[in-house]
Scaffold this motif. Structure first.
Motif, mmCIF file in Angstrom:
data_model
loop_
_atom_site.group_PDB
_atom_site.id
_atom_site.type_symbol
_atom_site.label_atom_id
_atom_site.label_comp_id
_atom_site.label_asym_id
_atom_site.label_seq_id
_atom_site.Cartn_x
_atom_site.Cartn_y
_atom_site.Cartn_z
ATOM 1 N N ARG A 1 0.837 -1.196 0.000
ATOM 2 C CA ARG A 1 0.000 0.000 0.000
ATOM 3 C C ARG A 1 0.873 1.249 0.000
ATOM 4 N N ALA A 2 0.441 2.271 -0.747
ATOM 5 C CA ALA A 2 1.146 3.545 -0.798
ATOM 6 C C ALA A 2 0.138 4.673 -0.755
ATOM 7 N N ALA A 3 0.538 5.790 -0.165
ATOM 8 C CA ALA A 3 -0.333 6.967 -0.084
ATOM 9 C C ALA A 3 0.515 8.221 -0.158
ATOM 10 N N ALA A 4 0.001 9.232 -0.843
ATOM 11 C CA ALA A 4 0.691 10.517 -0.902
ATOM 12 C C ALA A 4 0.747 11.143 0.483
ATOM 13 N N ALA A 5 1.850 11.848 0.772
ATOM 14 C CA ALA A 5 2.046 12.474 2.078
ATOM 15 C C ALA A 5 2.593 13.879 1.879
ATOM 16 N N PRO A 6 2.412 14.748 2.854
ATOM 17 C CA PRO A 6 2.995 16.098 2.748
ATOM 18 C C PRO A 6 4.517 16.038 2.807
ATOM 19 N N GLY A 7 5.156 17.029 2.239
ATOM 20 C CA GLY A 7 6.613 17.098 2.292
ATOM 21 C C GLY A 7 7.276 16.915 0.952
ATOM 22 N N LEU B 1 5.763 9.970 0.158
ATOM 23 C CA LEU B 1 4.791 8.897 0.268
ATOM 24 C C LEU B 1 4.933 8.178 1.596
ATOM 25 N N THR B 2 3.887 7.484 1.975
ATOM 26 C CA THR B 2 3.988 6.455 2.996
ATOM 27 C C THR B 2 3.755 5.119 2.301
ATOM 28 N N VAL B 3 4.518 4.109 2.693
ATOM 29 C CA VAL B 3 4.432 2.796 2.049
ATOM 30 C C VAL B 3 4.462 1.727 3.136
ATOM 31 N N ARG B 4 3.592 0.732 2.995
ATOM 32 C CA ARG B 4 3.591 -0.394 3.918
ATOM 33 C C ARG B 4 3.363 -1.677 3.127
ATOM 34 N N GLY B 5 4.245 -2.659 3.344
ATOM 35 C CA GLY B 5 4.123 -3.952 2.679
ATOM 36 C C GLY B 5 4.445 -5.078 3.637
ATOM 37 N N ARG B 6 3.929 -6.266 3.326
ATOM 38 C CA ARG B 6 4.089 -7.409 4.227
ATOM 39 C C ARG B 6 4.188 -8.687 3.400
ATOM 40 N N THR C 1 8.027 -7.121 7.201
ATOM 41 C CA THR C 1 7.156 -5.957 7.161
ATOM 42 C C THR C 1 7.997 -4.735 6.850
ATOM 43 N N VAL C 2 7.577 -3.967 5.839
ATOM 44 C CA VAL C 2 8.256 -2.734 5.449
ATOM 45 C C VAL C 2 7.346 -1.559 5.778
ATOM 46 N N ASP C 3 7.870 -0.593 6.517
ATOM 47 C CA ASP C 3 7.153 0.652 6.815
ATOM 48 C C ASP C 3 8.038 1.815 6.418
ATOM 49 N N LEU C 4 7.540 2.679 5.525
ATOM 50 C CA LEU C 4 8.306 3.819 5.046
ATOM 51 C C LEU C 4 7.466 5.085 5.136
ATOM 52 N N SER C 5 8.131 6.211 5.404
ATOM 53 C CA SER C 5 7.475 7.514 5.439
ATOM 54 C C SER C 5 8.467 8.562 4.949
ATOM 55 N N PRO C 6 8.006 9.778 4.604
ATOM 56 C CA PRO C 6 8.918 10.783 4.051
ATOM 57 C C PRO C 6 10.016 11.187 5.035
ATOM 58 N N ALA C 7 11.255 11.257 4.526
ATOM 59 C CA ALA C 7 12.374 11.758 5.312
ATOM 60 C C ALA C 7 12.823 13.124 4.803
ATOM 61 N N SER C 8 12.787 13.313 3.495
ATOM 62 C CA SER C 8 13.065 14.583 2.833
ATOM 63 C C SER C 8 12.542 14.443 1.415
ATOM 64 N N PRO C 9 12.469 15.510 0.617
ATOM 65 C CA PRO C 9 11.946 15.367 -0.737
ATOM 66 C C PRO C 9 12.678 14.297 -1.540
ATOM 67 N N LEU D 1 12.670 8.345 1.384
ATOM 68 C CA LEU D 1 11.821 7.701 2.368
ATOM 69 C C LEU D 1 12.693 6.972 3.380
ATOM 70 N N GLY D 2 12.300 7.033 4.640
ATOM 71 C CA GLY D 2 12.998 6.315 5.700
ATOM 72 C C GLY D 2 12.029 5.446 6.461
ATOM 73 N N GLY D 3 12.554 4.409 7.106
ATOM 74 C CA GLY D 3 11.686 3.526 7.875
ATOM 75 C C GLY D 3 12.426 2.277 8.295
ATOM 76 N N THR D 4 11.724 1.144 8.326
ATOM 77 C CA THR D 4 12.320 -0.100 8.806
ATOM 78 C C THR D 4 11.892 -1.282 7.938
ATOM 79 N N LEU D 5 12.757 -2.262 7.886
ATOM 80 C CA LEU D 5 12.430 -3.604 7.424
ATOM 81 C C LEU D 5 12.532 -4.510 8.644
ATOM 82 N N ARG D 6 11.409 -5.119 9.015
ATOM 83 C CA ARG D 6 11.382 -5.970 10.208
ATOM 84 C C ARG D 6 11.028 -7.390 9.812
ATOM 85 N N VAL D 7 11.769 -8.351 10.343
ATOM 86 C CA VAL D 7 11.503 -9.763 10.099
ATOM 87 C C VAL D 7 11.265 -10.454 11.427
ATOM 88 N N THR D 8 10.124 -11.127 11.544
ATOM 89 C CA THR D 8 9.755 -11.857 12.756
ATOM 90 C C THR D 8 9.362 -13.280 12.390
#
Length: 333
Positions: free
Chosen positions: A108-114, A122-127, A144-152, A155-162
């Motif tokens: 999933r992806a969605a437009a975000a401010p910034g 963008l914000t992005v989430r995948g599993r 699980t990947v979670d990303l959000s805007p860090a600068s124009p 994108l920054g975030g995490t890749l988590r494996v459980t």
């Protein structure tokens, strides 16, 4: 010795030689399909840069003396293409016990401010959940990947494996979270501002190949405490055996290499690996090359390439020859 690790749909890996990972049997039977190629373009051709295409990841250096310290300890490669509200991703976690990877075709992806014009935010989430059986039971891992805007354009975030890995007699509980940075190709090929030229700054970016599910390859570079550098990149190999051919995907973890005073670097590693699969013994000869330079704008630019040839003793079966060709990369601090 180079680590040639590859990822298939199940994410299964097993040892066939010292620090050599293969997937699902023979080292070349990797089972991941890849597509065409995408090459970086000069900044002057900014109109060709793609703000909805992203590459990057993270890489942690390994400290200490000895042969094991020649390769990075863990890291991640993440590639994605976005068309909000959807995104498709490819992820690789490099970890000695909980490593996994593969396609996430429905994120999933969605437009975000910034954002700033073509430099999207963008914000992005995948599993993705993978299961496979081994002699010690069933491994089940979820990425699980979670990303959000860090600068124009970044994108920054995490890749988590459980989950639980059962590749050894004793189950191993996995809960690994790696901070990652991905950059749009617009930001990589036409950066808004120069970055630092300090080689100590981690760099992530684009490698010029396309891997399943039709996303770009990635590269990450980081400096060790001794001043040398680590690199890891994803790739696609074109393999031929007799009259048949196929394309497979994987990643390379390069041996530590020096950076010269002018910012240039080069590492060439060759070797032979011996193993056994369901068809008997085989010998694989491999070569990995990374070379480039940290330019005045702080960007690392250069090329990477991989080749490998697998033969069986006594001439049983056709040899398998694989190569990526020389692929350009660009990575930003």
């Amino acid at each position: 010795m180079s680590v040639l690790a590859s990822v298939n749909g199940a994410g299964r890996t097993r040892r066939v030689g010292p620090r050599f990972a293969a997937v699902g049997g023979l080292a070349l039977a990797l089972g991941a399909t890849v597509g065409g190629l995408a090459s970086p373009v000069p900044a002057a051709q900014a109109a060709d840069a793609r703000p909805n295409t992203w590459s990057g990841g993270a890489l942690a250096p390994t400290g200490g003396p000895g042969r094991r310290a020649a390769y990075p300890g863990y890291g991640a490669l993440v590639s994605l293409v976005t068309a909000a509200p959807r995104a498709r991703l490819h992820v690789i976690l490099i970890d000695p016990r909980c490593g996994m990877g593969g396609a996430i075709p429905r994120a999933r992806a969605a437009a975000a401010p910034g954002g700033q014009g073509a430099y999207a935010a963008l914000t992005v989430r995948g599993r993705r959940t993978q299961r496979y059986r081994s002699r010690f039971g069933t491994t089940k891992l979820t990425a699980t990947v979670d990303l959000s805007p860090a600068s124009p354009g970044v994108l920054g975030g995490t890749l988590r494996v459980t989950g639980t890995a059962r590749d050894t007699r004793r189950p191993h509980r996995c809960n690994v979270s790696v901070p990652i940075v991905v950059r749009s190709h617009q930001a990589l090929l036409a950066p808004l501002a120069p970055g630092t030229t300090d080689i100590a700054a981690p760099r992530t970016g684009l490698a010029a190949a396309t891997i399943r599910p039709r996303v770009p390859a990635s590269i990450a570079l980081t400096r060790r405490e001794d001043g040398r550098m680590h690199a890891v990149w994803s790739f696609s190999l074109r393999c031929r055996s007799g009259r048949s051919s196929r394309t497979v995907a994987g990643y390379e973890t390069a041996r530590a290499f020096a950076v010269r005073a002018d910012g240039s670097f080069r590492s060439t590693e060759r070797g032979d690996l011996r193993g056994r699969d369901g068809s008997g013994r085989f010998v694989t000869r491999f070569a990995a090359v990374v070379r480039g330079r940290i330019d005045a704008d702080g960007m690392a630019r250069g090329t990477v390439s991989n080749t490998q040839t697998t033969k069986r003793p006594g001439g049983r079966g056709a040899s398998v020859r694989c190569r990526t060709g020389s692929r350009r990369f660009v990575a930003a601090p």
